[in-house]
Structure formats: structure tokens, C-alpha cells
Enzyme design. Structure first.
Site, PDB file in Angstrom:
ATOM      1  N   GLU A   1      10.540   1.017   9.797  1.00  0.00           N
ATOM      2  CA  GLU A   1      11.565   2.024   9.502  1.00  0.00           C
ATOM      3  C   GLU A   1      10.907   3.370   9.776  1.00  0.00           C
ATOM      4  OE1 GLU A   1      13.347   4.777   8.041  1.00  0.00           O
ATOM      5  OE2 GLU A   1      13.317   3.949   5.997  1.00  0.00           O
TER       6      GLU A   1
ATOM      7  N   LYS B   1       0.843  -1.197   0.000  1.00  0.00           N
ATOM      8  CA  LYS B   1       0.000   0.000   0.000  1.00  0.00           C
ATOM      9  C   LYS B   1       0.878   1.247   0.000  1.00  0.00           C
ATOM     10  CE  LYS B   1      -1.883   2.681   3.067  1.00  0.00           C
ATOM     11  NZ  LYS B   1      -1.760   3.957   2.328  1.00  0.00           N
TER      12      LYS B   1
ATOM     13  N   GLU C   1      10.854  15.347  15.355  1.00  0.00           N
ATOM     14  CA  GLU C   1      11.119  15.246  13.922  1.00  0.00           C
ATOM     15  C   GLU C   1      10.227  16.260  13.193  1.00  0.00           C
ATOM     16  OE1 GLU C   1       9.801  11.688  11.628  1.00  0.00           O
ATOM     17  OE2 GLU C   1      11.818  11.754  10.794  1.00  0.00           O
TER      18      GLU C   1
ATOM     19  N   GLY D   1       7.321   4.807   7.883  1.00  0.00           N
ATOM     20  CA  GLY D   1       6.500   6.002   8.086  1.00  0.00           C
ATOM     21  C   GLY D   1       6.748   6.587   9.457  1.00  0.00           C
ATOM     22  N   SER D   2       5.698   7.180  10.024  1.00  0.00           N
ATOM     23  CA  SER D   2       5.862   7.891  11.291  1.00  0.00           C
ATOM     24  C   SER D   2       5.987   6.911  12.455  1.00  0.00           C
ATOM     25  CB  SER D   2       4.664   8.810  11.528  1.00  0.00           C
ATOM     26  OG  SER D   2       3.474   8.053  11.615  1.00  0.00           O
ATOM     27  N   THR D   3       6.677   7.341  13.477  1.00  0.00           N
ATOM     28  CA  THR D   3       6.824   6.520  14.681  1.00  0.00           C
ATOM     29  C   THR D   3       5.460   6.288  15.318  1.00  0.00           C
ATOM     30  OG1 THR D   3       9.089   7.242  14.986  1.00  0.00           O
ATOM     31  CG2 THR D   3       7.957   6.455  16.950  1.00  0.00           C
ATOM     32  N   GLU D   4       4.611   7.299  15.244  1.00  0.00           N
ATOM     33  CA  GLU D   4       3.260   7.190  15.805  1.00  0.00           C
ATOM     34  C   GLU D   4       2.494   6.022  15.148  1.00  0.00           C
ATOM     35  OE1 GLU D   4       1.199  10.664  14.639  1.00  0.00           O
ATOM     36  OE2 GLU D   4      -0.674  10.093  15.645  1.00  0.00           O
TER      37      GLU D   4
ATOM     38  N   GLY E   1       3.846   3.628  13.412  1.00  0.00           N
ATOM     39  CA  GLY E   1       4.613   2.405  13.687  1.00  0.00           C
ATOM     40  C   GLY E   1       4.111   1.720  14.953  1.00  0.00           C
TER      41      GLY E   1
ATOM     42  N   CYS F   1      13.817  10.609   6.526  1.00  0.00           N
ATOM     43  CA  CYS F   1      13.829  10.125   7.907  1.00  0.00           C
ATOM     44  C   CYS F   1      15.217  10.296   8.517  1.00  0.00           C
ATOM     45  CB  CYS F   1      13.380   8.682   7.954  1.00  0.00           C
ATOM     46  SG  CYS F   1      14.094   7.686   6.650  1.00  0.00           S
TER      47      CYS F   1
HETATM   48  P1  NAI Z   1       2.162   8.086   8.254  1.00  0.00           P
HETATM   49  O1  NAI Z   1       2.998   7.231   9.117  1.00  0.00           O
HETATM   50  O2  NAI Z   1       0.765   8.390   8.691  1.00  0.00           O
HETATM   51  O3  NAI Z   1       2.048   7.446   6.767  1.00  0.00           O
HETATM   52  C1  NAI Z   1       2.890   6.463   6.240  1.00  0.00           C
HETATM   53  C2  NAI Z   1       2.054   5.327   5.668  1.00  0.00           C
HETATM   54  O4  NAI Z   1       1.300   4.732   6.715  1.00  0.00           O
HETATM   55  C3  NAI Z   1       1.033   5.759   4.610  1.00  0.00           C
HETATM   56  O5  NAI Z   1       0.970   4.768   3.615  1.00  0.00           O
HETATM   57  C4  NAI Z   1      -0.263   5.789   5.399  1.00  0.00           C
HETATM   58  O6  NAI Z   1      -1.399   5.579   4.606  1.00  0.00           O
HETATM   59  C5  NAI Z   1      -0.072   4.630   6.355  1.00  0.00           C
HETATM   60  N1  NAI Z   1      -0.880   4.688   7.576  1.00  0.00           N
HETATM   61  C6  NAI Z   1      -1.306   5.775   8.247  1.00  0.00           C
HETATM   62  N2  NAI Z   1      -2.029   5.404   9.318  1.00  0.00           N
HETATM   63  C7  NAI Z   1      -2.047   4.056   9.334  1.00  0.00           C
HETATM   64  C8  NAI Z   1      -2.620   3.079  10.208  1.00  0.00           C
HETATM   65  N3  NAI Z   1      -3.313   3.429  11.286  1.00  0.00           N
HETATM   66  N4  NAI Z   1      -2.420   1.772   9.934  1.00  0.00           N
HETATM   67  C9  NAI Z   1      -1.704   1.392   8.858  1.00  0.00           C
HETATM   68  N5  NAI Z   1      -1.151   2.275   7.998  1.00  0.00           N
HETATM   69  C10 NAI Z   1      -1.312   3.582   8.230  1.00  0.00           C
HETATM   70  O7  NAI Z   1       2.959   9.409   7.998  1.00  0.00           O
HETATM   71  P2  NAI Z   1       2.374  10.831   7.525  1.00  0.00           P
HETATM   72  O8  NAI Z   1       1.121  11.119   8.285  1.00  0.00           O
HETATM   73  O9  NAI Z   1       2.315  10.858   6.080  1.00  0.00           O
HETATM   74  O10 NAI Z   1       3.529  11.795   8.018  1.00  0.00           O
HETATM   75  C11 NAI Z   1       3.599  12.165   9.389  1.00  0.00           C
HETATM   76  C12 NAI Z   1       5.017  12.250   9.874  1.00  0.00           C
HETATM   77  O11 NAI Z   1       5.589  10.967   9.804  1.00  0.00           O
HETATM   78  C13 NAI Z   1       5.948  13.115   9.062  1.00  0.00           C
HETATM   79  O12 NAI Z   1       5.874  14.455   9.433  1.00  0.00           O
HETATM   80  C14 NAI Z   1       7.265  12.517   9.410  1.00  0.00           C
HETATM   81  O13 NAI Z   1       7.709  13.022  10.638  1.00  0.00           O
HETATM   82  C15 NAI Z   1       6.981  11.052   9.576  1.00  0.00           C
HETATM   83  N6  NAI Z   1       7.304  10.282   8.361  1.00  0.00           N
HETATM   84  C16 NAI Z   1       8.414   9.497   8.383  1.00  0.00           C
HETATM   85  C17 NAI Z   1       8.781   8.820   7.241  1.00  0.00           C
HETATM   86  C18 NAI Z   1       9.987   7.967   7.196  1.00  0.00           C
HETATM   87  O14 NAI Z   1      10.539   7.763   6.119  1.00  0.00           O
HETATM   88  N7  NAI Z   1      10.412   7.378   8.281  1.00  0.00           N
HETATM   89  C19 NAI Z   1       8.039   8.936   5.991  1.00  0.00           C
HETATM   90  C20 NAI Z   1       6.830   9.725   6.104  1.00  0.00           C
HETATM   91  C21 NAI Z   1       6.520  10.374   7.256  1.00  0.00           C
END
Ligand code: NAI
Ligand code: MG
Length: 502
Positions: free
Chosen positions: A274, A199, A405, A252-255, A257, A308
Site C-alpha cells: 500500500e 514492525k 507525492e 509506506g513509500s513507493t521507493e 515498496g 497516502c
Molecule cells: P518508508 O517507506 O521508508 O517507511 C515505511 C516503513 O518501511 C517503516 O516502518 C520503515 O522502517 C520501513 N522501511 C524503510 N526502509 C526499509 C527497507 N529497506 N526494507 C524494509 N522496510 C523498510 O517511508 P518514510 O521514509 O518514513 O517516508 C518517506 C515517504 O514515503 C513519505 O514522504 C511519503 O511520501 C511516503 N509514505 C507513504 C505512506 C503511505 O501511507 N503510503 C506512509 C509513510 C510514508
């Protein structure tokens, strides 16, 4: 950003691809969401809608997981030789390179990143990942074991381990390097012989859909790769919690994660993560500043700070502090902002309105808490999600801009006196542990510091160097497991011990 800029004209392939109604790939067929719903995809440079994609939800997740299950349990994939799997992976890498310009344009349009960067980094790195992983498909090996069982004296055993694919894998990825993150995830999962439901992020679904077609073209059998588009809560969450998924790999986000871990806890499915970072980047007084200043600047400003591993906390030894602060600020002021499709653009817009508001919120919080803005500090222009590259001085350890972050082009710069335990403490004083940088002319000093940093990657006199062979991932709350290198294969393999009395 003016109308006068020389925007790359989109290739006919890209035009026809974005113009078509986007379906998702389930069981080798392009399908709409069950309920036919779609959602909009935006160009972050103009805020215009460029495409609509399927809004998949639980019913689509169920279909995709069932297809992946079927492809794992029966069908051609589990019976293919490792060599055949490797050749398909190699072919995917070739097709990415053959479609380099098209993929770079899509990525730039959807994510906002400079086309020059997508051409030079995102797309070639994605291809290289598949080429690298193609070689691993034939090199997944167990061991023979020499047993000394104390309670069966005299019995001989033939004992060995096999490394077997973990099963059906859910992969959920972010928007900052949409194609590359898909490659990092898909290369190893396919080399290991698993099947997958991927996804992409709702902000940037297009290049993963295009990649899915290239995977089919390369000969990947139906159901091995399923790509569904949708939102985190309505598509990602049911995927992460699905009872028939054996493993979840998330970036994605630690939250989120932490939510994934909770969702996977019900049936204890395996998880790798990650996540975020707040990486220290340390300039020693003996560093070559002609290298360290542009290096520290690009450590934070590359990809608009949406990395990240961004070098977001810059520490500079006192003697060089003023020069480095001024040098990085000067570099920040000179960065040319514009739409990603302008070949002269060095920094594009942030990916979305949400990210724009998040990052400008941090800029306000920094000002409110008393940080001094040396460069940038606000929005750039009045259309698109552009934020000025920003350098903050005078930050304190308890400030949000120093601790959290930001995921935008914002760096805090702080001085240190000596290379001592206190510097190491400050560098490590974060819940994250993804990456770090050290700039020094003295390799002994640099390596000693590198050993003490609690981070998954340490760059010395360079930054943001990635390679398919080099594991990447986090200590502490930056994640579980590693991407890339041979290590990533562990994420997708089970070890089976087979013991025969002979
Ligand atoms: P996010 O963690 O919400 O999104 C990343 C992925 O997770 C997307 O595909 C999203 O649809 C999916 N997702 C969101 N909620 C989910 C859930 N409850 N269960 C399963 N999948 C879910 O990140 P977002 O909201 O786009 O960005 C927020 C912050 O996260 C950024 O400001 C940044 O600090 C951090 N981030 C870190 C990344 C990294 O490479 N480690 C990449 C993107 C964001
Ligand atoms: Mg989110």
C-alpha cells in the site's frame, strides 16, 4: 503553540507507559534487543525525547520469525476454532475501546496528530477493524466444484477448495496512522489464522507496543503476534528478506515498496503493498461549494497532508475557480496549528525532522519553479516540525510539486474548462492511482467520471471516508492488493483444491 495553551494532562497510564524501558514482544515475552541497543523516540511538537525503544536487528528478526513459525506450525493457534479466533479479535477491539483515551494520548504524543482526531478517528477505527474482522474468522469458506474432466469419462469426483492461512507474515507499517495501520494489518492476518511479525515505523513505535500487550491480554497465544521495533534498513530489510517468511505486507513509500519486492524476489514470497499517491480532487461547476470548499480543504489538510490518499491535486472548473481557490486558501489560513495534545489544535507538526525538511524542500522547489503561493508557504513557529497549510496556484504539469507525492499540507490548484477526455487524462496523469474525489450536484456526471478514474477509491461529495468494510488500495504504482473489506483476506490466504475420485 504558546505556553498558554491548555494541554491535555497525560493519564497516569500513559505517563508510566512512556516512562518504562520499552522491550519488544517475541514469543509472548517482552525482551530487549539481543545487543541491548535502543533508540530515541521524539515528540514532534517539541523535538524532545519521550521514550527509548529496542533497536532490533537481524538477530532479533530471526528470533521473531522463529517464534512466529513455531506458533504457526504447532501450539494452540492452528488448533483453535475459527470461533475462538474470532472471539479473541473481538476482545482486542473491546480492549482498544476500553483504553481509548490512553491510546489517543500516546498517538498524539508520538505522531503529533491532534488528540481530537486520534479520539474520534484513529482509535475507534482501529477498534472497529478488529470487530469487523472478528466476524470474518468464521466465514472463510471454499467452494464445492463441479468437474467435467474429459479424459476420465464416467468417473465421479468430490472436489472442493479450502482457504488456508498463508503462514508466517511480515508486516511493515508507516508512521502516519501508527495504531490504525497496525489494526488494518493485524485484523485480517489474525482472522485468516496466520502468525505475524509486525514492525512499526521507527518514528512512531509506541502505540503498536501498547496494542501488542492488549492482544496478549485478549488471549492471543504466544508467538502469534511478535512486534519488533527498529529501523528500515537494519530491521525492516532483513525481515522482508527472511527465508522463513511466507508473505510480506507493506505500507509506506513507493521507493521502499520496490525494495521489498526485490527482497521478496529471492524466494518468491508473496507481497502486498500500500504505497504513495498524488490523488486528483475534482470540483465541477455544479458542486455545492459550501460542502466542496471545506471538503477539498480537509481532503488535503487532514492529518497534516500525511495521508497516502491526500487530495493533493485540486482541479476546479473554470467558472468556480476563483471562489474555490480563495475558499480553500482562506480555510488553510484559519487552521489552528499547535501541539497535538492541545484539544483546540486542528493541525499538529509533521512527524519528524526528515519529513519537515522534505516538505519544506518541496515548498522551495515550487517557488523556484514559478508556482504562486496563495496561502502558507513555509515553516510555522520556530520549534517543532510545523509547516503552514499551503495552497499553490499556477503550477505546471512538469513541476515536482505537481508530480511527486509531498506527504505534507500542500495542495496544487489548477483550472479545467470542460468535463471531457482531457480532464480525465489530467486526473489520471500520475504514476499513482490510490484515490480521487469528485464534487458535483449531478450524480450522473459524477459517476461517469468515477468510472474513468484509475484509482482504488473514488469519493463523491465526501473525502477520507474509511470503513472496515470498504476495500482500500492502489492502481498503478500505488500498490498491490487491498486493505480492509473481505478482499484483504485474500492477502493472507492460500487456496487449496482437493479432488477425490469417488
Ligand atoms: P518508508 O517507506 O521508508 O517507511 C515505511 C516503513 O518501511 C517503516 O516502518 C520503515 O522502517 C520501513 N522501511 C524503510 N526502509 C526499509 C527497507 N529497506 N526494507 C524494509 N522496510 C523498510 O517511508 P518514510 O521514509 O518514513 O517516508 C518517506 C515517504 O514515503 C513519505 O514522504 C511519503 O511520501 C511516503 N509514505 C507513504 C505512506 C503511505 O501511507 N503510503 C506512509 C509513510 C510514508
Ligand atoms: Mg524511508
Amino acid at each position: 503553540m504558546s505556553a498558554a495553551v491548555d494541554i491535555v494532562s497525560l493519564s497516569p497510564h500513559v505517563k508510566s507507559f512512556i516512562g518504562q524501558p520499552h522491550k519488544v514482544l517475541i514469543d509472548g515475552r517482552w525482551q530487549s534487543a539481543r545487543d541491548e541497543e535502543t533508540f530515541e523516540v521524539f515528540n514532534p511538537a517539541t523535538e524532545e525525547v519521550i521514550a527509548r525503544v529496542a533497536n532490533c536487528k537481524k538477530a532479533d528478526v530471526d528470533l521473531a520469525v522463529a517464534a512466529a513459525r513455531k506458533a504457526f506450525d504447532s501450539g494452540p493457534w492452528p488448533n483453535m476454532s475459527p470461533s475462538q479466533r474470532g472471539r479473541i479479535l473481538w476482545k482486542i477491539g473491546d480492549l482498544i475501546l476500553e483504553n481509548l483515551e490512553e491510546l489517543a494520548q500516546l498517538e498524539s504524543l508520538d505522531n503529533g496528530k491532534p488528540i481530537s482526531v486520534a479520539r474520534a478517528a484513529d482509535v475507534p477505527l482501529a477498534a472497529d477493524l478488529f470487530h469487523y474482522m472478528a466476524g470474518w474468522a468464521t466465514k472463510i469458506e471454499g467452494h464445492t466444484l463441479a468437474l467435467s474432466v474429459p479424459y476420465t469419462p464416467g468417473t465421479e469426483y468430490h472436489a472442493y477448495t479450502r482457504r488456508e492461512p498463508i503462514g508466517v507474515v511480515a508486516q511493515i507499517i508507516p508512521w502516519n496512522f501508527p495504531l490504525l495501520m497496525a489494526a488494518w494489518k493485524l485484523g485480517p492476518v489474525l482472522a485468516a489464522g496466520c502468525t505475524v511479525v509486525l514492525k512499526p515505523a521507527e518514528e512512531t513505535p509506541l502505540s503498536a507496543l501498547r496494542l501488542a500487550q492488549l492482544c496478549l491480554d485478549a488471549g492471543l497465544p504466544p508467538g502469534v503476534l511478535n512486534v519488533i521495533t527498529g529501523f528500515g534498513e537494519t530491521c525492516g530489510a532483513p525481515l522482508a528478506a527472511h527465508a522463513d517468511v511466507n508473505k510480506v505486507a507493506f505500507t509506506g513509500s513507493t521507493e521502499v515498496g520496490k525494495l521489498i519486492v526485490k527482497a521478496a524476489a529471492n524466494d518468491l514470497k508473496k507481497v502486498t503493498l500500500e504505497l504513495g499517491g498524488k490523488s486528483p480532487n475534482i470540483v465541477l461547476d455544479d458542486a455545492d461549494l459550501d460542502v466542496a470548499i471545506p471538503g477539498a480543504s480537509s481532503a488535503i489538510f487532514f492529518n497534516h497532508g500525511q495521508c497516502c490518499c491526500a487530495g493533493s491535486r485540486l482541479f476546479v472548473q473554470e467558472k468556480r475557480y476563483d471562489r474555490v481557490l480563495e475558499g480553500v486558501s482562506d480555510a488553510a489560513r484559519k487552521i489552528r496549528l499547535g501541539p497535538g495534545l492541545d484539544p483546540a489544535t486542528q493541525m499538529g507538526p509533521l512527524v519528524s525532522k526528515v519529513q519537515f525538511e522534505r516538505v519544506t524542500g518541496f515548498l522551495k522547489s515550487g517557488k523556484d519553479e514559478g508556482a504562486r503561493t496563495v496561502a502558507g508557504g513555509g515553516r510555522h513557529g520556530n520549534a517543532g516540525y510545523f509547516v503552514q497549510p499551503t495552497v499553490l496556484d499556477g503550477t505546471q504539469e512538469n513541476m515536482r510539486v505537481y508530480q511527486e507525492e509531498i506527504f505534507g499540507p500542500v495542495v496544487t490548484v489548477t483550472p479545467f474548462k470542460d468535463v471531457d477526455e482531457d480532464l480525465i487524462r489530467r486526473a489520471n496523469d500520475t504514476v499513482y492511482g490510490l484515490a480521487a474525489g469528485i464534487w458535483s450536484g449531478d450524480m450522473r456526471r459524477a459517476h461517469r467520471i468515477a468510472n474513468k478514474l484509475r484509482a482504488g477509491t473514488v469519493w463523491i461529495n465526501c473525502y477520507n471516508i474509511f470503513d472496515a468494510s470498504m476495500p482500500f488500495g492502489g492502481y498503478k504504482q500505488s500498490g498491490w492488493g487491498r486493505e480492509m473489506g473481505s478482499e484483504v483476506l485474500n492477502n493472507y490466504l492460500e487456496t487449496k483444491s482437493i479432488c477425490a475420485a469417488i
